[in-house]
Write a protein that holds these residues in place. Structure first.
Motif, PDB file in Angstrom:
ATOM      1  N   GLU A  79       0.837  -1.191   0.000  1.00  0.00           N
ATOM      2  CA  GLU A  79       0.000   0.000   0.000  1.00  0.00           C
ATOM      3  C   GLU A  79       0.877   1.249   0.000  1.00  0.00           C
ATOM      4  OE1 GLU A  79      -2.595  -0.247   3.326  1.00  0.00           O
ATOM      5  OE2 GLU A  79      -3.397  -2.218   2.755  1.00  0.00           O
ATOM      6  N   ALA A  80       0.229   2.398  -0.179  1.00  0.00           N
ATOM      7  CA  ALA A  80       0.976   3.654  -0.242  1.00  0.00           C
ATOM      8  C   ALA A  80       1.810   3.875   1.010  1.00  0.00           C
ATOM      9  CB  ALA A  80       0.006   4.812  -0.458  1.00  0.00           C
ATOM     10  N   ARG A  81       1.281   3.526   2.161  1.00  0.00           N
ATOM     11  CA  ARG A  81       2.018   3.728   3.417  1.00  0.00           C
ATOM     12  C   ARG A  81       3.284   2.868   3.473  1.00  0.00           C
ATOM     13  NH1 ARG A  81       0.526  -0.394   7.076  1.00  0.00           N
ATOM     14  NH2 ARG A  81      -1.172  -1.718   6.291  1.00  0.00           N
ATOM     15  N   HIS A  82       3.274   1.735   2.766  1.00  0.00           N
ATOM     16  CA  HIS A  82       4.457   0.878   2.744  1.00  0.00           C
ATOM     17  C   HIS A  82       5.576   1.489   1.892  1.00  0.00           C
ATOM     18  CE1 HIS A  82       1.392  -2.534   3.461  1.00  0.00           C
ATOM     19  NE2 HIS A  82       1.939  -2.185   4.616  1.00  0.00           N
ATOM     20  N   LEU A  83       5.211   2.411   1.021  1.00  0.00           N
ATOM     21  CA  LEU A  83       6.191   2.985   0.099  1.00  0.00           C
ATOM     22  C   LEU A  83       6.905   4.199   0.675  1.00  0.00           C
ATOM     23  CD1 LEU A  83       4.110   2.761  -3.225  1.00  0.00           C
ATOM     24  CD2 LEU A  83       5.613   1.046  -2.192  1.00  0.00           C
ATOM     25  N   ARG A  84       6.560   4.586   1.879  1.00  0.00           N
ATOM     26  CA  ARG A  84       7.220   5.739   2.485  1.00  0.00           C
ATOM     27  C   ARG A  84       8.717   5.503   2.672  1.00  0.00           C
ATOM     28  NH1 ARG A  84       2.706   6.830   7.218  1.00  0.00           N
ATOM     29  NH2 ARG A  84       1.078   7.701   5.860  1.00  0.00           N
ATOM     30  N   ALA A  85       9.101   4.252   2.879  1.00  0.00           N
ATOM     31  CA  ALA A  85      10.523   3.938   3.042  1.00  0.00           C
ATOM     32  C   ALA A  85      11.302   4.317   1.789  1.00  0.00           C
ATOM     33  CB  ALA A  85      10.698   2.452   3.352  1.00  0.00           C
ATOM     34  N   PHE A  86      10.686   4.097   0.620  1.00  0.00           N
ATOM     35  CA  PHE A  86      11.337   4.472  -0.632  1.00  0.00           C
ATOM     36  C   PHE A  86      11.494   5.996  -0.708  1.00  0.00           C
ATOM     37  CE2 PHE A  86       9.404   0.358  -1.472  1.00  0.00           C
ATOM     38  CZ  PHE A  86      10.387  -0.312  -2.181  1.00  0.00           C
ATOM     39  N   LYS A  87      10.467   6.701  -0.262  1.00  0.00           N
ATOM     40  CA  LYS A  87      10.506   8.170  -0.290  1.00  0.00           C
ATOM     41  C   LYS A  87      11.592   8.700   0.634  1.00  0.00           C
ATOM     42  CE  LYS A  87       8.811  12.306  -1.268  1.00  0.00           C
ATOM     43  NZ  LYS A  87       9.639  13.179  -0.403  1.00  0.00           N
TER      44      LYS A  87
END
Length: 261
Positions: A195-203
């Protein structure tokens, strides 16, 4: 009027140069040519009205620069050093031979013969991402509806990406072309349960890498020399491209290790 006739009458226009180079360099633009001129890599003559006129040598010099960037990933500083060596007579460019190889418009009979050696390779592994891919296109502005249509995502999913700070609309509420690619990529990853929240690490990782690149480029941008900002932007693109390549290699190695291979 043929290219040879135009060259014999004092050179060709920047639009004609664009037409000659675009088959080999689809991403070439007038602004790119103007940038390379501003950096001193090409020096076309000007008419009394201020219009650029490119000779055969100017066009092949430009082709050399574009080839060195695309195939060898050479920074502009290195390419400029090579061209300076050519200007001093250390190397030359066979225009007629180059014209024959590219099947382009033949040069005029009285066109000057200049001979150029192939660009040397740097002592680094060529990146998987070209600096040209990191140019910012400030002219593309998409509305929210256009972004949803082009990315083929739902409005709720876009809200999730914005809340996670993965996509940030401009001050006027518009989005750029990268937002489309990012949204499509996030949607594809969502199919794997991310989900979008899981992608914060990439950001967060991207922000750290960007901060490091900006730290290196900042002193260049603050220089009072003419074209300092353009050089800083070029440095950012080259370092960012290398950073992405390094990141890709590290992810590959980590995934390989995690799978026990």
């Amino acid at each position: 009027m043929t290219g040879a006739a135009q060259w014999s009458r004092g050179g060709i226009s920047i639009g004609s140069v664009l037409d000659l180079l675009r088959p080999d360099f689809p991403d070439i633009t007038i602004s790119k040519i103007r940038f390379l001129e501003a950096e001193g890599l090409i020096r076309p003559e000007r008419t009394q009205s201020g219009y650029r006129r490119f000779s055969v040598a100017d066009t092949e010099r430009l082709r050399f620069v574009l080839t060195a960037q695309r195939d060898q990933y050479l920074p502009l500083k290195v390419i400029k050093e090579q061209l300076e060596a050519i200007d001093k007579g250390a190397a030359t460019l066979g225009v007629r031979e180059a014209r024959a190889r590219s099947s382009a418009v033949p040069a005029a009979a009285d066109a000057p013969e200049v001979r150029l050696t192939p660009p040397r390779k740097l002592g680094v592994v060529p990146g998987e991402v070209s600096p040209e891919e990191l140019r910012f296109d400030h002219e593309i502005r998409l509305t929210r509806a256009e972004l949803l249509t082009q990315a083929q995502i739902e409005d709720a999913f876009l809200n999730d990406l914005i809340r996670a700070n993965l996509i940030v609309p401009g001050a006027a509420g518009y989005f750029d072309a990268d937002a489309v690619t990012l949204a499509r990529t996030a949607a594809a990853m969502a199919e794997f349960g991310l989900e979008a929240r899981h992608l914060r690490a990439f950001k967060l990782a991207a922000d750290r890498e960007a901060a490091l690149v900006a730290q290196i480029a900042a002193p260049i941008a603050k220089s009072r020399d003419a074209g300092a900002r353009a050089r800083a932007e070029e440095t950012v693109r080259e370092l960012a491209a290398l950073s992405l390549t390094l990141h890709t290699c590290l992810v590959k190695a980590s995934v390989r290790n995690s799978l026990g291979n």
